[in-house]
Design a protein around this motif. Sequence first.
Motif, PDB file in Angstrom:
ATOM      1  N   ALA A 320      -4.315  -2.675  -1.084  1.00  0.00           N
ATOM      2  CA  ALA A 320      -3.301  -2.121  -1.989  1.00  0.00           C
ATOM      3  C   ALA A 320      -3.097  -3.046  -3.184  1.00  0.00           C
ATOM      4  O   ALA A 320      -2.960  -2.588  -4.324  1.00  0.00           O
ATOM      5  CB  ALA A 320      -1.995  -1.916  -1.227  1.00  0.00           C
ATOM      6  N   ALA A 321      -3.086  -4.372  -2.931  1.00  0.00           N
ATOM      7  CA  ALA A 321      -2.933  -5.324  -4.028  1.00  0.00           C
ATOM      8  C   ALA A 321      -4.120  -5.278  -4.979  1.00  0.00           C
ATOM      9  O   ALA A 321      -3.982  -5.539  -6.173  1.00  0.00           O
ATOM     10  CB  ALA A 321      -2.747  -6.734  -3.483  1.00  0.00           C
ATOM     11  N   LEU A 322      -5.291  -4.934  -4.451  1.00  0.00           N
ATOM     12  CA  LEU A 322      -6.483  -4.787  -5.284  1.00  0.00           C
ATOM     13  C   LEU A 322      -6.505  -3.464  -6.045  1.00  0.00           C
ATOM     14  O   LEU A 322      -7.400  -3.231  -6.855  1.00  0.00           O
ATOM     15  CB  LEU A 322      -7.748  -4.888  -4.420  1.00  0.00           C
ATOM     16  CG  LEU A 322      -8.079  -6.273  -3.868  1.00  0.00           C
ATOM     17  CD1 LEU A 322      -9.219  -6.175  -2.856  1.00  0.00           C
ATOM     18  CD2 LEU A 322      -8.464  -7.228  -5.000  1.00  0.00           C
ATOM     19  N   GLY A 323      -5.549  -2.595  -5.757  1.00  0.00           N
ATOM     20  CA  GLY A 323      -5.456  -1.323  -6.453  1.00  0.00           C
ATOM     21  C   GLY A 323      -6.192  -0.176  -5.789  1.00  0.00           C
ATOM     22  O   GLY A 323      -6.378   0.884  -6.416  1.00  0.00           O
ATOM     23  N   LEU A 324      -6.583  -0.351  -4.526  1.00  0.00           N
ATOM     24  CA  LEU A 324      -7.289   0.720  -3.826  1.00  0.00           C
ATOM     25  C   LEU A 324      -6.309   1.808  -3.394  1.00  0.00           C
ATOM     26  O   LEU A 324      -5.148   1.517  -3.084  1.00  0.00           O
ATOM     27  CB  LEU A 324      -8.005   0.170  -2.591  1.00  0.00           C
ATOM     28  CG  LEU A 324      -9.096  -0.882  -2.840  1.00  0.00           C
ATOM     29  CD1 LEU A 324      -9.705  -1.326  -1.513  1.00  0.00           C
ATOM     30  CD2 LEU A 324     -10.177  -0.330  -3.763  1.00  0.00           C
ATOM     31  N   PRO A 325      -6.743   3.064  -3.356  1.00  0.00           N
ATOM     32  CA  PRO A 325      -5.853   4.142  -2.887  1.00  0.00           C
ATOM     33  C   PRO A 325      -5.539   3.955  -1.402  1.00  0.00           C
ATOM     34  O   PRO A 325      -6.366   3.465  -0.636  1.00  0.00           O
ATOM     35  CB  PRO A 325      -6.682   5.408  -3.130  1.00  0.00           C
ATOM     36  CG  PRO A 325      -8.097   4.945  -3.158  1.00  0.00           C
ATOM     37  CD  PRO A 325      -8.072   3.567  -3.737  1.00  0.00           C
ATOM     38  N   HIS A 326      -4.305   4.341  -1.016  1.00  0.00           N
ATOM     39  CA  HIS A 326      -3.942   4.169   0.381  1.00  0.00           C
ATOM     40  C   HIS A 326      -3.189   5.356   0.972  1.00  0.00           C
ATOM     41  O   HIS A 326      -3.007   5.429   2.186  1.00  0.00           O
ATOM     42  CB  HIS A 326      -3.099   2.900   0.558  1.00  0.00           C
ATOM     43  CG  HIS A 326      -1.893   2.861  -0.329  1.00  0.00           C
ATOM     44  ND1 HIS A 326      -1.919   2.356  -1.599  1.00  0.00           N
ATOM     45  CD2 HIS A 326      -0.615   3.267  -0.112  1.00  0.00           C
ATOM     46  CE1 HIS A 326      -0.716   2.440  -2.142  1.00  0.00           C
ATOM     47  NE2 HIS A 326       0.081   2.998  -1.271  1.00  0.00           N
ATOM     48  N   ALA A 327      -2.765   6.292   0.148  1.00  0.00           N
ATOM     49  CA  ALA A 327      -2.027   7.440   0.666  1.00  0.00           C
ATOM     50  C   ALA A 327      -2.930   8.305   1.546  1.00  0.00           C
ATOM     51  O   ALA A 327      -4.062   8.633   1.179  1.00  0.00           O
ATOM     52  CB  ALA A 327      -1.471   8.273  -0.488  1.00  0.00           C
ATOM     53  N   ASP A 328      -2.401   8.666   2.725  1.00  0.00           N
ATOM     54  CA  ASP A 328      -3.087   9.580   3.645  1.00  0.00           C
ATOM     55  C   ASP A 328      -4.464   9.070   4.080  1.00  0.00           C
ATOM     56  O   ASP A 328      -5.367   9.869   4.364  1.00  0.00           O
ATOM     57  CB  ASP A 328      -3.240  10.980   3.016  1.00  0.00           C
ATOM     58  CG  ASP A 328      -1.897  11.580   2.637  1.00  0.00           C
ATOM     59  OD1 ASP A 328      -0.942  11.415   3.418  1.00  0.00           O
ATOM     60  OD2 ASP A 328      -1.806  12.194   1.560  1.00  0.00           O
TER      61      ASP A 328
END
Length: 408
Positions: A320-328
Amino acid sequence: MTLFAAARLPREILFGKGQRQVLPQVASRHGKRALVCTDERFAATAIFGEMMAALRNTSVEILVHDRTLPDVPRDSVAVCVAEAKDFKPDMVVGIGGGSCLDMAKCAALLISHGGRLQDYYGEFKVPGPTLPLIAVPTTAGTGSEVTPVAVISDPERLLKVGISSPHLIAAVALCDPELTATCPPALTAIAGADALTHAIEAFTAARRGTDPTLPQQHVFVGKSALTDHFALLAVKLLGRSLERAYRDGADEDARADVMMGALAAGCAFGTAGTAAAHAVQYPVGALTHTPHGLGVATMLPYVMNYNLPAAASEFAEVGAALGLPHADIELKDRASATIAEVSRLFGSIGITRTLAELGLPAGKIEWTAEQALGIDRLIKNNPRPFDAAAMRRLVQAAYDGDMPASLM
Protein backbone atom coordinates in the motif's frame (compact mmCIF):
# COMPACT_ATOMS: atom_id res chain seq x y z
CA MET A 1 -1.50 -5.89 22.58
CA THR A 2 0.53 -3.78 24.99
CA LEU A 3 2.00 -0.83 23.13
CA PHE A 4 5.79 -0.84 23.23
CA ALA A 5 8.31 1.28 21.37
CA ALA A 6 11.86 2.53 21.49
CA ALA A 7 13.73 5.07 19.40
CA ARG A 8 17.22 6.51 19.62
CA LEU A 9 17.86 9.47 17.33
CA PRO A 10 20.12 12.54 16.95
CA ARG A 11 19.35 15.54 19.12
CA GLU A 12 18.74 17.53 15.96
CA ILE A 13 17.80 16.55 12.41
CA LEU A 14 17.95 19.29 9.79
CA PHE A 15 16.67 18.45 6.33
CA GLY A 16 16.17 20.46 3.18
CA LYS A 17 17.67 22.13 0.15
CA GLY A 18 20.54 24.38 1.16
CA GLN A 19 20.87 23.07 4.72
CA ARG A 20 24.64 22.71 4.23
CA GLN A 21 24.78 26.49 4.48
CA VAL A 22 23.96 26.38 8.21
CA LEU A 23 26.89 24.09 9.04
CA PRO A 24 28.94 26.99 10.47
CA GLN A 25 26.17 28.03 12.88
CA VAL A 26 25.56 24.43 13.92
CA ALA A 27 29.26 23.72 14.40
CA SER A 28 29.90 26.87 16.41
CA ARG A 29 27.42 25.67 19.03
CA HIS A 30 29.67 22.68 19.68
CA GLY A 31 33.05 24.40 19.92
CA LYS A 32 35.75 26.08 17.89
CA ARG A 33 37.85 23.19 16.56
CA ALA A 34 36.45 20.64 14.13
CA LEU A 35 38.00 17.46 12.77
CA VAL A 36 36.42 16.94 9.33
CA CYS A 37 36.33 13.40 7.93
CA THR A 38 35.67 12.99 4.23
CA ASP A 39 37.13 11.22 1.21
CA GLU A 40 39.47 12.31 -1.54
CA ARG A 41 36.75 12.62 -4.17
CA PHE A 42 34.47 14.94 -2.23
CA ALA A 43 37.36 16.93 -0.76
CA ALA A 44 38.30 17.93 -4.31
CA THR A 45 34.89 19.45 -5.08
CA ALA A 46 34.14 23.14 -5.10
CA ILE A 47 31.17 22.66 -2.78
CA PHE A 48 33.42 21.13 -0.10
CA GLY A 49 35.80 24.05 -0.42
CA GLU A 50 32.90 26.44 0.07
CA MET A 51 31.74 24.58 3.17
CA MET A 52 35.23 24.68 4.72
CA ALA A 53 35.64 28.36 3.93
CA ALA A 54 32.32 29.08 5.61
CA LEU A 55 33.48 27.24 8.74
CA ARG A 56 36.68 29.24 8.87
CA ASN A 57 34.76 32.48 8.39
CA THR A 58 32.78 31.62 11.53
CA SER A 59 36.06 31.22 13.45
CA VAL A 60 35.85 27.43 13.52
CA GLU A 61 39.32 25.97 13.03
CA ILE A 62 39.36 22.82 10.95
CA LEU A 63 41.58 19.82 10.39
CA VAL A 64 40.56 17.87 7.30
CA HIS A 65 41.18 14.14 7.05
CA ASP A 66 40.31 13.38 3.43
CA ARG A 67 41.59 9.82 3.07
CA THR A 68 38.55 7.81 4.15
CA LEU A 69 38.41 4.51 2.26
CA PRO A 70 35.40 2.32 1.45
CA ASP A 71 34.37 0.01 4.30
CA VAL A 72 36.65 1.92 6.71
CA PRO A 73 39.71 -0.31 7.18
CA ARG A 74 40.34 -0.64 10.92
CA ASP A 75 43.87 0.74 10.95
CA SER A 76 42.94 3.79 8.88
CA VAL A 77 40.95 5.08 11.85
CA ALA A 78 44.05 4.97 14.04
CA VAL A 79 45.90 7.06 11.43
CA CYS A 80 43.16 9.69 11.47
CA VAL A 81 43.09 9.81 15.27
CA ALA A 82 46.89 10.16 15.48
CA GLU A 83 46.75 13.12 13.10
CA ALA A 84 44.11 14.79 15.25
CA LYS A 85 45.83 14.22 18.61
CA ASP A 86 47.62 17.56 18.82
CA PHE A 87 44.73 19.42 17.17
CA LYS A 88 42.43 18.53 20.11
CA PRO A 89 39.09 18.87 18.30
CA ASP A 90 35.90 19.90 20.09
CA MET A 91 33.76 18.03 17.53
CA VAL A 92 33.94 15.75 14.52
CA VAL A 93 32.19 16.53 11.25
CA GLY A 94 31.59 13.64 8.85
CA ILE A 95 30.86 14.67 5.25
CA GLY A 96 30.32 12.04 2.57
CA GLY A 97 28.83 8.61 2.08
CA GLY A 98 28.31 6.00 4.73
CA SER A 99 32.02 5.19 5.07
CA CYS A 100 32.88 8.83 5.77
CA LEU A 101 30.19 9.02 8.44
CA ASP A 102 31.38 5.75 9.99
CA MET A 103 34.97 7.03 9.98
CA ALA A 104 33.78 10.14 11.82
CA LYS A 105 31.95 8.02 14.40
CA CYS A 106 35.01 5.85 15.00
CA ALA A 107 37.34 8.85 15.21
CA ALA A 108 35.07 10.54 17.76
CA LEU A 109 35.01 7.30 19.74
CA LEU A 110 38.77 6.80 19.92
CA ILE A 111 39.56 10.47 20.53
CA SER A 112 37.11 10.41 23.44
CA HIS A 113 37.85 7.04 25.02
CA GLY A 114 41.18 5.81 23.65
CA GLY A 115 42.08 2.18 23.17
CA ARG A 116 41.65 0.22 19.96
CA LEU A 117 38.57 -0.19 17.80
CA GLN A 118 38.62 -3.90 18.62
CA ASP A 119 37.81 -2.99 22.23
CA TYR A 120 34.41 -1.76 21.14
CA TYR A 121 33.15 -4.43 18.71
CA GLY A 122 29.61 -5.51 19.49
CA GLU A 123 26.82 -3.82 21.44
CA PHE A 124 27.03 -1.37 24.35
CA LYS A 125 30.83 -1.46 24.58
CA VAL A 126 31.24 2.34 24.34
CA PRO A 127 31.50 3.52 27.96
CA GLY A 128 30.08 7.03 27.57
CA PRO A 129 29.43 10.02 25.31
CA THR A 130 31.90 10.86 22.58
CA LEU A 131 32.84 14.15 20.98
CA PRO A 132 29.78 15.70 19.32
CA LEU A 133 29.35 14.43 15.77
CA ILE A 134 27.78 16.42 12.96
CA ALA A 135 26.85 14.04 10.13
CA VAL A 136 26.44 15.48 6.64
CA PRO A 137 25.55 12.75 4.12
CA THR A 138 26.29 13.20 0.43
CA THR A 139 24.61 9.95 -0.64
CA ALA A 140 21.11 8.69 0.14
CA GLY A 141 21.28 5.13 1.37
CA THR A 142 23.04 4.01 4.54
CA GLY A 143 21.16 6.19 7.00
CA SER A 144 24.38 6.36 9.04
CA GLU A 145 23.61 10.00 9.86
CA VAL A 146 20.95 8.81 12.34
CA THR A 147 22.00 5.28 13.34
CA PRO A 148 23.92 3.99 16.40
CA VAL A 149 26.28 1.77 14.44
CA ALA A 150 29.61 2.07 12.63
CA VAL A 151 30.72 -0.70 10.29
CA ILE A 152 34.41 -1.29 9.59
CA SER A 153 36.63 -3.89 7.94
CA ASP A 154 39.18 -5.67 10.12
CA PRO A 155 42.14 -7.39 8.39
CA GLU A 156 42.00 -10.15 11.00
CA ARG A 157 38.38 -10.98 10.18
CA LEU A 158 36.84 -12.04 6.90
CA LEU A 159 33.47 -10.47 7.61
CA LYS A 160 32.94 -6.79 8.34
CA VAL A 161 32.31 -5.93 11.99
CA GLY A 162 30.14 -3.39 13.75
CA ILE A 163 30.31 -1.16 16.77
CA SER A 164 26.81 -0.51 18.08
CA SER A 165 26.07 2.01 20.80
CA PRO A 166 23.64 4.88 21.36
CA HIS A 167 26.74 6.98 22.10
CA LEU A 168 27.66 6.77 18.39
CA ILE A 169 24.51 8.59 17.28
CA ALA A 170 25.30 11.96 15.75
CA ALA A 171 24.44 15.08 17.72
CA VAL A 172 23.21 16.63 14.46
CA ALA A 173 22.16 15.06 11.16
CA LEU A 174 22.40 17.78 8.52
CA CYS A 175 20.83 16.55 5.30
CA ASP A 176 20.90 18.60 2.12
CA PRO A 177 19.58 16.75 -0.94
CA GLU A 178 21.55 19.09 -3.21
CA LEU A 179 24.68 17.26 -2.03
CA THR A 180 23.42 14.12 -3.79
CA ALA A 181 22.88 15.83 -7.14
CA THR A 182 26.20 14.63 -8.58
CA CYS A 183 25.76 10.99 -7.52
CA PRO A 184 25.98 8.86 -10.69
CA PRO A 185 23.02 6.62 -11.55
CA ALA A 186 24.64 3.39 -10.36
CA LEU A 187 25.46 4.85 -6.94
CA THR A 188 21.99 6.39 -6.69
CA ALA A 189 20.49 2.97 -7.40
CA ILE A 190 22.65 0.99 -4.99
CA ALA A 191 22.29 3.49 -2.15
CA GLY A 192 18.55 3.84 -2.64
CA ALA A 193 18.05 0.09 -2.83
CA ASP A 194 20.00 -0.21 0.42
CA ALA A 195 17.62 2.27 2.03
CA LEU A 196 14.52 0.45 0.79
CA THR A 197 15.94 -2.82 2.13
CA HIS A 198 16.53 -1.14 5.51
CA ALA A 199 12.93 0.05 5.58
CA ILE A 200 11.33 -3.26 4.61
CA GLU A 201 13.50 -5.35 6.92
CA ALA A 202 12.82 -2.96 9.81
CA PHE A 203 9.07 -3.02 9.15
CA THR A 204 8.97 -6.82 9.00
CA ALA A 205 11.43 -7.41 11.86
CA ALA A 206 10.30 -9.71 14.64
CA ARG A 207 8.40 -8.27 17.58
CA ARG A 208 10.60 -9.02 20.55
CA GLY A 209 8.07 -8.51 23.33
CA THR A 210 7.50 -5.77 25.88
CA ASP A 211 10.22 -6.53 28.44
CA PRO A 212 11.23 -3.07 29.75
CA THR A 213 14.87 -4.15 29.99
CA LEU A 214 15.09 -5.10 26.31
CA PRO A 215 16.43 -1.71 25.09
CA GLN A 216 18.97 -1.77 27.91
CA GLN A 217 20.29 -5.14 26.79
CA HIS A 218 20.23 -4.67 23.02
CA VAL A 219 20.75 -1.78 20.62
CA PHE A 220 18.40 -3.32 18.04
CA VAL A 221 15.11 -4.41 19.61
CA GLY A 222 12.77 -5.36 16.75
CA LYS A 223 9.83 -3.52 15.22
CA SER A 224 7.61 -1.15 17.17
CA ALA A 225 4.98 1.49 16.56
CA LEU A 226 7.59 4.22 16.20
CA THR A 227 9.93 2.34 13.87
CA ASP A 228 6.94 1.25 11.75
CA HIS A 229 6.04 4.91 11.20
CA PHE A 230 9.51 5.74 9.90
CA ALA A 231 9.74 2.56 7.82
CA LEU A 232 6.48 3.13 5.95
CA LEU A 233 7.40 6.76 5.27
CA ALA A 234 10.68 5.54 3.77
CA VAL A 235 8.89 2.95 1.61
CA LYS A 236 6.45 5.57 0.32
CA LEU A 237 9.14 8.09 -0.60
CA LEU A 238 11.55 5.60 -2.14
CA GLY A 239 8.79 3.78 -3.99
CA ARG A 240 7.61 6.91 -5.73
CA SER A 241 10.98 8.52 -6.46
CA LEU A 242 13.96 6.13 -6.51
CA GLU A 243 13.49 5.18 -10.14
CA ARG A 244 12.99 8.85 -11.07
CA ALA A 245 16.19 9.89 -9.29
CA TYR A 246 18.07 7.07 -11.02
CA ARG A 247 16.86 8.14 -14.47
CA ASP A 248 17.18 11.90 -13.94
CA GLY A 249 19.68 12.98 -11.32
CA ALA A 250 18.70 16.61 -11.81
CA ASP A 251 15.14 15.94 -10.55
CA GLU A 252 15.28 17.90 -7.28
CA ASP A 253 12.00 16.56 -5.93
CA ALA A 254 13.07 12.97 -6.54
CA ARG A 255 16.47 13.59 -4.93
CA ALA A 256 14.77 15.06 -1.87
CA ASP A 257 12.37 12.11 -1.61
CA VAL A 258 15.19 9.58 -1.83
CA MET A 259 17.32 11.36 0.76
CA MET A 260 14.36 11.70 3.13
CA GLY A 261 13.56 8.03 2.48
CA ALA A 262 17.09 6.99 3.41
CA LEU A 263 16.92 9.15 6.53
CA ALA A 264 13.57 7.70 7.59
CA ALA A 265 14.79 4.16 6.92
CA GLY A 266 17.78 4.88 9.15
CA CYS A 267 15.46 6.10 11.90
CA ALA A 268 13.58 2.80 11.58
CA PHE A 269 16.35 0.23 11.43
CA GLY A 270 18.58 2.12 13.86
CA THR A 271 16.30 0.77 16.58
CA ALA A 272 14.40 -2.09 14.94
CA GLY A 273 17.44 -3.62 13.24
CA THR A 274 17.64 -5.54 9.98
CA ALA A 275 17.39 -9.25 9.25
CA ALA A 276 18.23 -12.10 6.86
CA ALA A 277 19.05 -10.09 3.73
CA HIS A 278 21.79 -8.36 5.69
CA ALA A 279 22.93 -11.62 7.28
CA VAL A 280 23.53 -13.22 3.88
CA GLN A 281 25.22 -10.10 2.51
CA TYR A 282 27.96 -10.17 5.13
CA PRO A 283 29.60 -13.37 3.80
CA VAL A 284 28.61 -12.62 0.20
CA GLY A 285 30.21 -9.19 0.42
CA ALA A 286 33.37 -10.66 1.92
CA LEU A 287 33.71 -13.07 -0.99
CA THR A 288 32.63 -10.87 -3.89
CA HIS A 289 33.80 -7.42 -2.69
CA THR A 290 30.62 -5.93 -4.11
CA PRO A 291 28.85 -2.89 -2.61
CA HIS A 292 26.79 -3.58 0.49
CA GLY A 293 23.63 -2.03 -0.93
CA LEU A 294 23.84 -4.13 -4.06
CA GLY A 295 24.16 -7.32 -2.04
CA VAL A 296 21.28 -6.70 0.36
CA ALA A 297 19.01 -5.59 -2.48
CA THR A 298 19.86 -8.70 -4.50
CA MET A 299 18.80 -10.82 -1.52
CA LEU A 300 15.72 -8.88 -0.45
CA PRO A 301 13.07 -10.37 -2.82
CA TYR A 302 14.16 -13.91 -1.93
CA VAL A 303 14.12 -13.13 1.79
CA MET A 304 10.69 -11.52 1.44
CA ASN A 305 9.41 -14.62 -0.32
CA TYR A 306 10.84 -16.84 2.43
CA ASN A 307 9.15 -14.65 5.04
CA LEU A 308 5.78 -14.61 3.26
CA PRO A 309 4.07 -17.12 5.61
CA ALA A 310 5.06 -15.04 8.65
CA ALA A 311 4.76 -11.48 7.33
CA ALA A 312 1.95 -11.38 4.75
CA SER A 313 0.06 -8.59 6.52
CA GLU A 314 3.21 -6.47 6.81
CA PHE A 315 4.01 -7.00 3.13
CA ALA A 316 0.49 -5.92 2.24
CA GLU A 317 1.06 -2.68 4.15
CA VAL A 318 4.36 -2.18 2.35
CA GLY A 319 2.51 -2.68 -0.93
CA ALA A 320 0.00 0.00 0.00
CA ALA A 321 2.88 2.37 0.81
CA LEU A 322 4.33 1.59 -2.62
CA GLY A 323 1.01 2.62 -4.16
CA LEU A 324 -0.23 -0.83 -5.16
CA PRO A 325 -4.02 -1.39 -5.34
CA HIS A 326 -5.45 -3.22 -2.35
CA ALA A 327 -9.24 -2.96 -2.44
CA ASP A 328 -11.00 -6.33 -2.75
CA ILE A 329 -7.70 -8.23 -3.11
CA GLU A 330 -6.86 -11.17 -0.87
CA LEU A 331 -4.12 -10.59 1.69
CA LYS A 332 -1.77 -13.21 0.28
CA ASP A 333 -2.18 -11.83 -3.24
CA ARG A 334 -1.42 -8.31 -2.01
CA ALA A 335 1.68 -9.58 -0.21
CA SER A 336 2.86 -11.47 -3.29
CA ALA A 337 2.26 -8.41 -5.47
CA THR A 338 4.45 -6.39 -3.11
CA ILE A 339 7.35 -8.80 -3.55
CA ALA A 340 6.89 -8.66 -7.31
CA GLU A 341 6.90 -4.84 -7.23
CA VAL A 342 10.10 -4.72 -5.19
CA SER A 343 11.71 -7.08 -7.71
CA ARG A 344 10.46 -4.95 -10.60
CA LEU A 345 11.72 -1.72 -9.03
CA PHE A 346 15.16 -3.17 -8.34
CA GLY A 347 15.35 -4.57 -11.86
CA SER A 348 14.46 -1.18 -13.33
CA ILE A 349 17.46 0.45 -11.64
CA GLY A 350 19.97 -2.25 -12.51
CA ILE A 351 20.17 -4.23 -9.27
CA THR A 352 21.74 -7.65 -9.77
CA ARG A 353 19.13 -10.42 -9.91
CA THR A 354 21.03 -13.37 -8.44
CA LEU A 355 23.98 -14.21 -6.22
CA ALA A 356 25.57 -15.94 -9.22
CA GLU A 357 25.49 -12.67 -11.17
CA LEU A 358 26.91 -10.95 -8.09
CA GLY A 359 29.95 -13.23 -8.39
CA LEU A 360 29.42 -15.70 -5.55
CA PRO A 361 31.32 -18.93 -6.36
CA ALA A 362 29.07 -21.99 -6.53
CA GLY A 363 31.41 -23.81 -4.19
CA LYS A 364 30.82 -21.22 -1.47
CA ILE A 365 27.04 -21.57 -1.16
CA GLU A 366 27.27 -23.89 1.85
CA TRP A 367 29.85 -21.68 3.57
CA THR A 368 27.76 -18.56 2.91
CA ALA A 369 24.70 -20.19 4.48
CA GLU A 370 26.68 -21.28 7.54
CA GLN A 371 28.16 -17.84 8.07
CA ALA A 372 24.81 -16.08 7.60
CA LEU A 373 23.07 -18.38 10.06
CA GLY A 374 25.74 -17.58 12.64
CA ILE A 375 24.97 -13.83 12.67
CA ASP A 376 22.53 -14.19 15.53
CA ARG A 377 21.63 -10.51 16.00
CA LEU A 378 20.21 -10.47 12.45
CA ILE A 379 18.78 -13.96 12.24
CA LYS A 380 16.79 -13.63 15.47
CA ASN A 381 15.30 -10.43 14.03
CA ASN A 382 13.86 -12.26 11.02
CA PRO A 383 10.08 -12.81 11.24
CA ARG A 384 10.35 -16.45 10.13
CA PRO A 385 12.89 -18.64 11.95
CA PHE A 386 15.78 -20.35 10.19
CA ASP A 387 17.52 -23.65 10.61
CA ALA A 388 20.58 -24.74 8.66
CA ALA A 389 18.59 -26.45 5.90
CA ALA A 390 16.28 -23.45 5.40
CA MET A 391 19.20 -21.04 5.12
CA ARG A 392 20.95 -23.35 2.69
CA ARG A 393 17.80 -23.46 0.50
CA LEU A 394 17.46 -19.68 0.61
CA VAL A 395 21.03 -19.05 -0.49
CA GLN A 396 20.76 -21.68 -3.23
CA ALA A 397 17.50 -20.15 -4.48
CA ALA A 398 19.07 -16.68 -4.59
CA TYR A 399 22.07 -18.12 -6.41
CA ASP A 400 19.88 -19.87 -9.00
CA GLY A 401 17.30 -17.10 -9.33
CA ASP A 402 14.61 -19.59 -8.28
CA MET A 403 12.06 -17.44 -6.50
CA PRO A 404 9.55 -20.25 -5.74
CA ALA A 405 12.29 -22.28 -4.06
CA SER A 406 12.98 -19.45 -1.62
CA LEU A 407 9.52 -19.92 -0.09
CA MET A 408 10.21 -23.49 1.05
